[in-house]
Design an enzyme around this catalytic site. Structure first.
Site, PDB file in Angstrom:
ATOM      1  N   CYS A  69       0.869  -1.176   0.000  1.00 16.78           N
ATOM      2  CA  CYS A  69       0.000   0.000   0.000  1.00 16.78           C
ATOM      3  C   CYS A  69       0.904   1.224   0.000  1.00 16.78           C
ATOM      4  O   CYS A  69       1.587   1.489   0.994  1.00 16.78           O
ATOM      5  CB  CYS A  69      -0.922   0.004   1.224  1.00 16.78           C
ATOM      6  SG  CYS A  69      -1.883   1.531   1.393  1.00 16.78           S
ATOM      7  N   CYS A 221      -5.314   5.466  -3.873  1.00 16.22           N
ATOM      8  CA  CYS A 221      -4.590   4.199  -3.689  1.00 16.22           C
ATOM      9  C   CYS A 221      -3.191   4.438  -4.232  1.00 16.22           C
ATOM     10  O   CYS A 221      -3.010   4.730  -5.419  1.00 16.22           O
ATOM     11  CB  CYS A 221      -5.282   3.072  -4.450  1.00 16.22           C
ATOM     12  SG  CYS A 221      -4.331   1.528  -4.515  1.00 16.22           S
TER      13      CYS A 221
END
EC number: 5.1.1.7
Length: 317
Positions: A69, A221
């Site tokens: 991430c 994201c």
């Protein structure tokens, strides 16, 4: 048992973060935290590492685990660098150990960190993706989805399907939502699901909206923004080098360097602390809950930054 949680965000991709040891119940803990605070996208766990300065685990709000991430890594980078009194570190993730570095603050003092995004693979098997017996899918329509959208499949290492779309697909997310939900349900193409992003050329860079596997539509994201910058360079929308990537949560800078057939990717953006909270964890027992909360007053600075990007993002959000 009580844990100290930091509520943090990178580009408004919001998480609880804790410094702990390996446990078998972080998935259940995340489900509880997501129920208590619907605004979070998951849990970041900072762990000891045998090969790096720290290890990061990322648990999505639905309890599934992500291999990486980018937005979360910036927050973990800040925590580890401040904890250890350094400006650079190496963070172990599921697929690679990644270099992170403190950058000059943005504006009136927004903490900024640059993080390596790696490895990069266009092999469909690495997502995994199966379609038409192909091994790669670069800048080509998926006819059953759309004849006009060129899609690229890439793992960085999270699996991404990036479509380059005109403005109207950003203003109305129905098409993206339909296919993202399809590809993240039972289907023959992406057996483990996939992050689906739509990217559009804008003045000074690109705008990206992402439906994240295990989360849904998200403000940002990190790996998707970096993968979208890479695909936009491949398509000639923007030149190689530093790409400004706008998103519903603000803007980041993605560096895309090409050497032969290989790529080096870096993501630079904010790592903002929102609050500190005590979390009482008694398993699935109803007595589990968030206790004391201390606001950390960094969000006002980030909101000033968002105002600077609103001319681009407001046309799509």
């Amino acid at each position: 048992m009580e844990f100290l949680l930091y509520k943090v965000h990178g580009s408004m991709n919001t998480f609880f973060m804790l410094d702990g040891e390996e446990r078998e119940d972080y998935e259940e803990m995340t489900l509880k935290l997501a129920a208590l605070d619907p605004g979070i996208d998951g849990l970041l766990v900072v762990l000891p590492s045998q090969v790096a300065d720290a290890k990061m685990r990322v648990i999505n709000r639905d309890g599934s685990e992500a291999s990486m991430c980018g937005n979360g890594l910036r927050c973990v980078a800040r925590y580890v660098c401040e904890r250890d009194g350094v400006e650079e570190a190496v963070i172990e993730t599921m697929k690679a150990s990644l270099h992170v570095k403190k950058e000059q603050p943005q504006g009136d003092g927004i903490a900024m960190y640059a993080v390596e995004i790696s490895p990069v693979s266009f092999q469909m098997a690495d997502l995994p993706m199966a379609y038409g017996g192909e091994t790669e899918w670069r800048l080509k329509p998926l006819p059953f989805v759309s004849e006009e959208i060129p899609f690229t499949a890439v793992a960085v290492p999270n699996p991404h399907l990036i479509g380059i779309v005109p403005n109207e697909y950003q203003s109305n997310p129905a098409h993206q939502q339909k296919w993202a939900e399809f590809f993240n349900g039972p289907n023959e193409y992406f057996t483990d699901g996939v992050n689906v992003s739509y990217a559009t050329k804008v003045e000074g860079g690109i705008f990206v909206k992402t439906f994240e596997r295990g989360v849904g539509f998200t403000n940002a994201c990190g790996t998707a923004m970096t993968a979208s910058a890479l695909v936009s360079c491949l398509a000639g929308l923007v030149p190689y080098g530093e790409v400004q990537v706008y998103n519903p949560g603000g803007m980041v800078k993605c560096s895309v360097e090409k050497t032969g057939s290989s790529f080096r990717l870096r993501l630079t953006g904010n790592a903002t602390y929102l609050s500190k909270q005590q979390f009482k964890w008694e398993g699935t027992d109803s007595e589990s809950g968030l206790q004391m909360s201390e606001e950390l007053h960094e969000q006002a600075l980030y909101e000033k930054f968002i105002e600077q990007t609103s001319a681009v993002t407001n046309q799509f959000v």
